[in-house]
Design a protein around this motif. Structure first.
Motif, short mmCIF file in Angstrom:
data_model
loop_
_atom_site.label_atom_id
_atom_site.label_comp_id
_atom_site.label_asym_id
_atom_site.label_seq_id
_atom_site.Cartn_x
_atom_site.Cartn_y
_atom_site.Cartn_z
N GLY A 1 0.84 -1.19 0.00
CA GLY A 1 0.00 0.00 0.00
C GLY A 1 0.87 1.24 0.00
O GLY A 1 1.83 1.33 0.76
N ASP B 1 0.74 5.52 0.08
CA ASP B 1 0.01 6.77 0.27
C ASP B 1 0.89 7.89 -0.28
O ASP B 1 1.88 8.29 0.34
CB ASP B 1 -0.28 6.98 1.76
CG ASP B 1 -1.19 8.17 2.01
OD1 ASP B 1 -1.68 8.78 1.03
OD2 ASP B 1 -1.43 8.50 3.19
N GLY C 1 -1.25 -1.24 -4.43
CA GLY C 1 -2.30 -0.23 -4.47
C GLY C 1 -1.73 1.12 -4.08
O GLY C 1 -0.92 1.23 -3.16
N ILE C 2 -2.14 2.16 -4.81
CA ILE C 2 -1.59 3.50 -4.59
C ILE C 2 -2.72 4.49 -4.39
O ILE C 2 -3.62 4.62 -5.23
CB ILE C 2 -0.72 3.95 -5.78
CG1 ILE C 2 0.37 2.90 -6.05
CG2 ILE C 2 -0.09 5.32 -5.51
CD1 ILE C 2 1.13 3.14 -7.34
N GLY C 3 -2.69 5.18 -3.27
CA GLY C 3 -3.62 6.27 -3.00
C GLY C 3 -3.03 7.57 -3.51
O GLY C 3 -1.94 7.97 -3.10
N GLY D 1 -8.72 4.12 -11.75
CA GLY D 1 -8.12 3.09 -10.91
C GLY D 1 -7.74 1.82 -11.62
O GLY D 1 -6.69 1.23 -11.36
N LEU E 1 -4.94 1.96 -8.65
CA LEU E 1 -4.91 3.33 -8.14
C LEU E 1 -6.28 3.72 -7.61
O LEU E 1 -7.30 3.21 -8.08
CB LEU E 1 -4.52 4.32 -9.24
CG LEU E 1 -3.05 4.65 -9.46
CD1 LEU E 1 -2.28 3.41 -9.88
CD2 LEU E 1 -2.89 5.75 -10.51
N ASP F 1 -6.81 9.16 -2.68
CA ASP F 1 -6.31 8.87 -1.34
C ASP F 1 -7.40 8.83 -0.28
O ASP F 1 -7.36 7.99 0.64
CB ASP F 1 -5.19 9.85 -0.95
CG ASP F 1 -5.58 11.31 -1.09
OD1 ASP F 1 -6.71 11.62 -1.54
OD2 ASP F 1 -4.73 12.17 -0.77
N CYS G 1 -9.11 5.53 -0.47
CA CYS G 1 -8.31 4.50 0.18
C CYS G 1 -8.52 4.52 1.69
O CYS G 1 -8.66 3.46 2.33
CB CYS G 1 -6.83 4.69 -0.14
SG CYS G 1 -6.40 4.32 -1.85
N GLY H 1 -5.07 5.33 4.94
CA GLY H 1 -4.86 5.40 3.50
C GLY H 1 -3.93 4.32 2.99
O GLY H 1 -4.15 3.75 1.91
N ALA I 1 -5.19 1.40 0.55
CA ALA I 1 -4.54 1.24 -0.75
C ALA I 1 -4.09 -0.19 -0.96
O ALA I 1 -4.27 -0.78 -2.04
CB ALA I 1 -3.35 2.20 -0.85
N LEU J 1 -6.86 -2.52 -2.12
CA LEU J 1 -7.51 -2.32 -3.42
C LEU J 1 -7.46 -3.60 -4.25
O LEU J 1 -8.38 -3.89 -5.02
CB LEU J 1 -6.82 -1.19 -4.19
CG LEU J 1 -7.04 0.23 -3.65
CD1 LEU J 1 -6.16 1.22 -4.41
CD2 LEU J 1 -8.51 0.63 -3.76
#
Length: 314
Positions: A6, A8, A64-66, A73, A105, A108, A111, A305, A309, A312
């Motif tokens: 994850g 953030d 997963g990226i916030g 996404g 994605l 944030d 997430c 977050g 993330a 996700l």
């Protein structure tokens, strides 16, 4: 053990963690965002954080990226990020040069909403609205246990519903947005309005001597010490906050509204009067024997977050 990365992504820092399927952080690694270095420098930073979190022989199940902005996404495309130079780029394509796992994605705040729904203050609820009350008002919506992101993956900007037509100018360009009243920034604006006509307040002294230090914490501390003007400020702030919360309940009727961000640190001050104001205003206030939306405090703090993330891909 199943592991997920994850990330953030913030304007100044890239916070990353290796998270297990139960939402427990197993390892952390942070790096500067280096936004001034341009898009490639930011992408390099994200890659460095991801690579630092895993061993070569145990790749993550997903990343997963916030992102602080609007994203697509499923494709990894960044639509718009006002504080990080990634607009129009595809983060997933870049990360695929180093990782073969799925990459997702999300905004944030979305997430954080997912993190709090799965493992935090709204755990086990199916319909949740998460609100973070900080410099701005961030928000995310979970319906039926899944993030609701809308046609452009940009749904949930609840801070930009207008609660006072023709009111304060918001950073988004509109006037009277909830964010302009319910954020920590809005709280300080309300305080300064009262200070202008109530010079006897301790807040007035703070404003005269150290205006840059007049913030939410000091306002709530003045309230707790019995300052009458601080009481007016906080009461007015809670009224503004309640308008938005009631609107959300009337539109979505979630199981839980989960409040996080710096303002939530003063839960002892805001919780009871906020609930009272909401109970007096929402549409089904006089209907007996029905389930009511609960207002709860977020519990994951800054980890919400990152954990969200990571989930996700779960």
């Amino acid at each position: 053990m199943s592991m997920y990365i994850g990330i953030d992504l913030g304007g100044t820092n890239i916070a990353g963690a290796l998270v297990d399927a139960d939402g427990v952080i197993q390892k952390r690694f942070d790096a500067p965002t280096n936004a001034s270095g341009g898009a490639f420098a930011v992408l390099e930073g994200i890659m460095k954080v991801c690579q630092s979190l895993v061993a070569e022989d145990s790749p993550p199940l997903s990343i997963g990226i916030g992102v602080p902005g609007a994203v697509k996404g499923e494709t990894g495309d960044v639509i718009f990020t006002p504080n990080v130079p990634l607009s129009g780029l595809n983060i997933a394509d870049y990360l695929r040069t180093g990782f073969s796992c799925p990459i997702y994605l999300a905004n944030d705040a979305n997430c954080a909403a997912l993190g709090e729904t799965l493992f935090g203050g709204a755990k086990d609820a199916q319909n949740v609205v998460f609100i973070t009350l900080g410099t701005g008002v961030g928000s995310g919506i979970v319906l039926g246990g899944r993030l609701h992101t809308g046609v452009n993956d940009a749904a949930g900007e609840l801070g930009h519903m207008v609660i006072a037509a023709g009111g304060r100018e918001c950073g988004c360009g509109r006037f009277g947005c909830w964010e302009s009243y319910a954020s920590a920034t809005g709280l300080v604006l309300t305080a300064n309005e009262f200070i202008g006509t109530h010079q006897e307040s301790a807040l007035s002294e703070l404003s005269d001597v150290e205006a840059e230090k007049l913030d939410g914490r000091l306002i709530f501390d003045a309230f707790r010490s019995g300052d009458s003007v601080a009481a007016l400020v906080v009461d007015t702030y809670i009224e503004h906050l309640a308008v938005g919360v009631v609107n959300i309940i009337n539109i979505l009727e979630p199981d839980i509204i989960c409040l996080g961000g710096g303002i939530s640190n003063s839960w002892d001050v805001i919780a009871e009067p906020l609930q009272k104001a909401v109970d007096a205003e929402h549409f089904l206030r006089n209907a007996p024997g029905i389930s009511q939306t609960r207002i709860v405090k977020a519990t994951l703090g800054n980890d919400a977050g990152i954990i969200g993330a990571a989930m996700l891909g779960r």
